[in-house]
Design a protein around this motif. Structure first.
Motif, PDB file in Angstrom:
ATOM      1  N   ARG A  55       0.824  -1.205   0.000  1.00 36.62           N
ATOM      2  CA  ARG A  55       0.000   0.000   0.000  1.00 36.62           C
ATOM      3  C   ARG A  55       0.862   1.262   0.000  1.00 36.62           C
ATOM      4  O   ARG A  55       0.557   2.231  -0.702  1.00 36.62           O
ATOM      5  CB  ARG A  55      -0.943  -0.002   1.199  1.00 36.62           C
ATOM      6  N   LEU A  56       1.923   1.254   0.808  1.00 35.46           N
ATOM      7  CA  LEU A  56       2.820   2.410   0.839  1.00 35.46           C
ATOM      8  C   LEU A  56       3.504   2.620  -0.507  1.00 35.46           C
ATOM      9  O   LEU A  56       3.625   3.746  -0.993  1.00 35.46           O
ATOM     10  CB  LEU A  56       3.870   2.243   1.927  1.00 35.46           C
ATOM     11  N   SER A  57       3.949   1.528  -1.096  1.00 32.39           N
ATOM     12  CA  SER A  57       4.619   1.615  -2.395  1.00 32.39           C
ATOM     13  C   SER A  57       3.664   2.161  -3.451  1.00 32.39           C
ATOM     14  O   SER A  57       4.044   3.039  -4.240  1.00 32.39           O
ATOM     15  CB  SER A  57       5.126   0.233  -2.803  1.00 32.39           C
ATOM     16  N   GLU A  58       2.431   1.655  -3.454  1.00 33.13           N
ATOM     17  CA  GLU A  58       1.442   2.142  -4.413  1.00 33.13           C
ATOM     18  C   GLU A  58       1.163   3.627  -4.194  1.00 33.13           C
ATOM     19  O   GLU A  58       1.043   4.388  -5.155  1.00 33.13           O
ATOM     20  CB  GLU A  58       0.147   1.338  -4.292  1.00 33.13           C
ATOM     21  N   ARG A  59       1.078   4.024  -2.942  1.00 32.46           N
ATOM     22  CA  ARG A  59       0.805   5.429  -2.630  1.00 32.46           C
ATOM     23  C   ARG A  59       1.974   6.313  -3.072  1.00 32.46           C
ATOM     24  O   ARG A  59       1.766   7.388  -3.629  1.00 32.46           O
ATOM     25  CB  ARG A  59       0.560   5.582  -1.130  1.00 32.46           C
ATOM     26  N   MET A  60       3.190   5.851  -2.830  1.00 35.53           N
ATOM     27  CA  MET A  60       4.357   6.630  -3.216  1.00 35.53           C
ATOM     28  C   MET A  60       4.429   6.759  -4.741  1.00 35.53           C
ATOM     29  O   MET A  60       4.751   7.820  -5.261  1.00 35.53           O
ATOM     30  CB  MET A  60       5.626   6.002  -2.649  1.00 35.53           C
ATOM     31  N   GLU A  61       4.103   5.674  -5.449  1.00 35.03           N
ATOM     32  CA  GLU A  61       4.098   5.729  -6.913  1.00 35.03           C
ATOM     33  C   GLU A  61       3.024   6.680  -7.406  1.00 35.03           C
ATOM     34  O   GLU A  61       3.250   7.458  -8.330  1.00 35.03           O
ATOM     35  CB  GLU A  61       3.868   4.336  -7.499  1.00 35.03           C
ATOM     36  N   SER A  62       1.873   6.645  -6.760  1.00 32.40           N
ATOM     37  CA  SER A  62       0.775   7.530  -7.133  1.00 32.40           C
ATOM     38  C   SER A  62       1.158   8.988  -6.902  1.00 32.40           C
ATOM     39  O   SER A  62       0.894   9.853  -7.739  1.00 32.40           O
ATOM     40  CB  SER A  62      -0.472   7.185  -6.317  1.00 32.40           C
ATOM     41  N   ASP A  63       1.800   9.261  -5.774  1.00 28.21           N
ATOM     42  CA  ASP A  63       2.243  10.620  -5.479  1.00 28.21           C
ATOM     43  C   ASP A  63       3.290  11.088  -6.476  1.00 28.21           C
ATOM     44  O   ASP A  63       3.282  12.229  -6.919  1.00 28.21           O
ATOM     45  CB  ASP A  63       2.797  10.720  -4.052  1.00 28.21           C
ATOM     46  N   THR A  64       4.208  10.197  -6.839  1.00 24.94           N
ATOM     47  CA  THR A  64       5.249  10.530  -7.813  1.00 24.94           C
ATOM     48  C   THR A  64       4.631  10.822  -9.172  1.00 24.94           C
ATOM     49  O   THR A  64       5.008  11.774  -9.844  1.00 24.94           O
ATOM     50  CB  THR A  64       6.276   9.380  -7.928  1.00 24.94           C
ATOM     51  N   ASP A  65       3.648  10.004  -9.574  1.00 24.48           N
ATOM     52  CA  ASP A  65       2.955  10.228 -10.844  1.00 24.48           C
ATOM     53  C   ASP A  65       2.220  11.560 -10.834  1.00 24.48           C
ATOM     54  O   ASP A  65       2.230  12.295 -11.819  1.00 24.48           O
ATOM     55  CB  ASP A  65       1.969   9.088 -11.137  1.00 24.48           C
ATOM     56  N   SER A  66       1.591  11.905  -9.719  1.00 22.15           N
ATOM     57  CA  SER A  66       0.859  13.168  -9.606  1.00 22.15           C
ATOM     58  C   SER A  66       1.812  14.345  -9.714  1.00 22.15           C
ATOM     59  O   SER A  66       1.511  15.343 -10.367  1.00 22.15           O
ATOM     60  CB  SER A  66       0.116  13.240  -8.272  1.00 22.15           C
ATOM     61  N   GLU A  67       2.969  14.234  -9.078  1.00 24.06           N
ATOM     62  CA  GLU A  67       3.965  15.311  -9.150  1.00 24.06           C
ATOM     63  C   GLU A  67       4.476  15.466 -10.579  1.00 24.06           C
ATOM     64  O   GLU A  67       4.685  16.580 -11.049  1.00 24.06           O
ATOM     65  CB  GLU A  67       5.123  15.023  -8.192  1.00 24.06           C
ATOM     66  N   ALA A  68       4.688  14.360 -11.276  1.00 20.19           N
ATOM     67  CA  ALA A  68       5.169  14.410 -12.655  1.00 20.19           C
ATOM     68  C   ALA A  68       4.125  15.067 -13.544  1.00 20.19           C
ATOM     69  O   ALA A  68       4.455  15.866 -14.429  1.00 20.19           O
ATOM     70  CB  ALA A  68       5.518  13.015 -13.162  1.00 20.19           C
ATOM     71  N   ASP A  69       2.857  14.756 -13.328  1.00 24.98           N
ATOM     72  CA  ASP A  69       1.784  15.359 -14.107  1.00 24.98           C
ATOM     73  C   ASP A  69       1.712  16.864 -13.873  1.00 24.98           C
ATOM     74  O   ASP A  69       1.454  17.639 -14.794  1.00 24.98           O
ATOM     75  CB  ASP A  69       0.436  14.719 -13.773  1.00 24.98           C
ATOM     76  N   GLU A  70       1.931  17.288 -12.642  1.00 22.62           N
ATOM     77  CA  GLU A  70       1.884  18.711 -12.310  1.00 22.62           C
ATOM     78  C   GLU A  70       3.015  19.479 -12.972  1.00 22.62           C
ATOM     79  O   GLU A  70       2.864  20.642 -13.316  1.00 22.62           O
ATOM     80  CB  GLU A  70       1.934  18.897 -10.794  1.00 22.62           C
ATOM     81  N   GLU A  71       4.167  18.833 -13.150  1.00 21.22           N
ATOM     82  CA  GLU A  71       5.328  19.483 -13.741  1.00 21.22           C
ATOM     83  C   GLU A  71       5.163  19.687 -15.236  1.00 21.22           C
ATOM     84  O   GLU A  71       5.818  20.512 -15.834  1.00 21.22           O
ATOM     85  CB  GLU A  71       6.599  18.697 -13.434  1.00 21.22           C
ATOM     86  N   GLU A  72       4.320  18.908 -15.845  1.00 23.14           N
ATOM     87  CA  GLU A  72       4.173  18.979 -17.319  1.00 23.14           C
ATOM     88  C   GLU A  72       3.394  20.157 -17.735  1.00 23.14           C
ATOM     89  O   GLU A  72       2.789  20.961 -17.505  1.00 23.14           O
ATOM     90  CB  GLU A  72       3.487  17.712 -17.841  1.00 23.14           C
TER      91      GLU A  72
END
Length: 72
Positions: A55-72
């Protein structure tokens, strides 16, 4: 052992089993029963921890994906 047992309950019972084994129980049969119960409790705790890691790994990946989307 119930699957509805929480991690904390399973861990506490596992600790109790270990203490009894370390103190020395009167019979070999009782020792084996405690050992087997401890193995099941340890497996349950391990399953809980693996689920938490997942669950933590999935959450961290989700947060990383969200940050990447925001940077675009």
């Amino acid at each position: 052992m119930s699957n509805e047992m929480t991690y904390e309950e399973a861990r506490a019972e596992l600790v109790d089993c270990v203490k009894k084994l370390e103190a020395g129980v009167p019979t070999l049969e009782e020792s084996l029963e405690l050992w087997e119960r401890g193995e099941k409790l340890a497996d349950l705790c391990s399953d809980y921890l693996a689920g938490a890691r997942r669950r933590l790994s999935e959450r961290m990946e989700s947060d990383t994906d969200s940050e990447a989307d925001e940077e675009e």
